[in-house]
Scaffold this active site. Sequence first.
Site, PDB file in Angstrom:
ATOM      1  N   ASP A  18      14.727  37.700  93.493  1.00  0.00           N
ATOM      2  CA  ASP A  18      15.363  37.646  94.813  1.00  0.00           C
ATOM      3  C   ASP A  18      14.698  36.467  95.540  1.00  0.00           C
ATOM      4  O   ASP A  18      13.673  35.942  95.070  1.00  0.00           O
ATOM      5  CB  ASP A  18      15.128  38.969  95.556  1.00  0.00           C
ATOM      6  CG  ASP A  18      16.020  39.116  96.790  1.00  0.00           C
ATOM      7  OD1 ASP A  18      16.800  38.182  97.093  1.00  0.00           O
ATOM      8  OD2 ASP A  18      15.916  40.147  97.460  1.00  0.00           O
TER       9      ASP A  18
ATOM     10  N   ASP B  31      14.637  35.793  99.636  1.00  0.00           N
ATOM     11  CA  ASP B  31      14.016  36.072 100.931  1.00  0.00           C
ATOM     12  C   ASP B  31      13.012  37.224 100.802  1.00  0.00           C
ATOM     13  O   ASP B  31      13.383  38.340 100.430  1.00  0.00           O
ATOM     14  CB  ASP B  31      15.096  36.415 101.962  1.00  0.00           C
ATOM     15  CG  ASP B  31      16.012  35.216 102.254  1.00  0.00           C
ATOM     16  OD1 ASP B  31      15.504  34.094 102.328  1.00  0.00           O
ATOM     17  OD2 ASP B  31      17.224  35.422 102.415  1.00  0.00           O
TER      18      ASP B  31
HETATM   19  C1  GL1 Z   1      22.125  36.188 104.951  1.00  0.00           C
HETATM   20  C2  GL1 Z   1      21.824  36.803 106.320  1.00  0.00           C
HETATM   21  C3  GL1 Z   1      20.323  37.014 106.479  1.00  0.00           C
HETATM   22  C4  GL1 Z   1      19.733  37.779 105.293  1.00  0.00           C
HETATM   23  C5  GL1 Z   1      20.165  37.109 103.990  1.00  0.00           C
HETATM   24  C6  GL1 Z   1      19.743  37.894 102.755  1.00  0.00           C
HETATM   25  O1  GL1 Z   1      21.562  34.898 104.860  1.00  0.00           O
HETATM   26  O2  GL1 Z   1      22.282  35.935 107.357  1.00  0.00           O
HETATM   27  O3  GL1 Z   1      20.061  37.680 107.706  1.00  0.00           O
HETATM   28  O4  GL1 Z   1      20.133  39.135 105.348  1.00  0.00           O
HETATM   29  O5  GL1 Z   1      21.586  36.973 103.917  1.00  0.00           O
HETATM   30  O6  GL1 Z   1      18.444  37.629 102.398  1.00  0.00           O
HETATM   31  P1  GL1 Z   1      22.369  33.499 104.978  1.00  0.00           P
HETATM   32  O7  GL1 Z   1      22.833  33.422 106.385  1.00  0.00           O
HETATM   33  O8  GL1 Z   1      21.306  32.503 104.613  1.00  0.00           O
HETATM   34  O9  GL1 Z   1      23.492  33.540 104.004  1.00  0.00           O
END
Ligand code: GL1
Length: 139
Positions: free
Chosen positions: A9, A11
């Site tokens: 993963d 983040d």
């Molecule tokens: C999206 C959400 C974040 C987080 C990630 C998963 O990221 O916006 O808050 O939950 O998914 O790690 P992104 O905006 O970078 O696609």
Amino acid sequence: MKQAAALFDLDGVIVETAHFHYIAWKAIAQQLNFDLTPAHNEALKGVSRVAFLQQLISWSGATISSDTFEHYLEEKNKHYLELIQQLNPADALPGVVDTLRLLKENKIGIALGSASKNARSILERLAITSFFDAIIDGN
Ligand code: GL1
């Protein structure tokens, strides 16, 4: 022949980005007159951008148009992309680069699986893109 592979993963595993997402989401929440707390943010960790905003709107009780919905998604991401400019290779979490190197030396496949649509940008900021044989992200 079976081949071993490792799936990561992004983040919170490769790099700590939760605080950047939180800052950017909190700014959107303020526009919805909703006080997004760290506990709310924690409950939505790993949730896609669209699903996060849907939940945020539901918590706030606001009604918004689809244009405004799209605008918030763009605004949040623009803010997040600005924030992650401060990431650099030293921000990979402890042991990450050593582990990737060890896997590579042992010819073990390396893949990334993340809900984030910014996964490639983050790997670039950390200068570790070339370790990955496969990248499966929110796109
Ligand atoms: C999206 C959400 C974040 C987080 C990630 C998963 O990221 O916006 O808050 O939950 O998914 O790690 P992104 O905006 O970078 O696609």
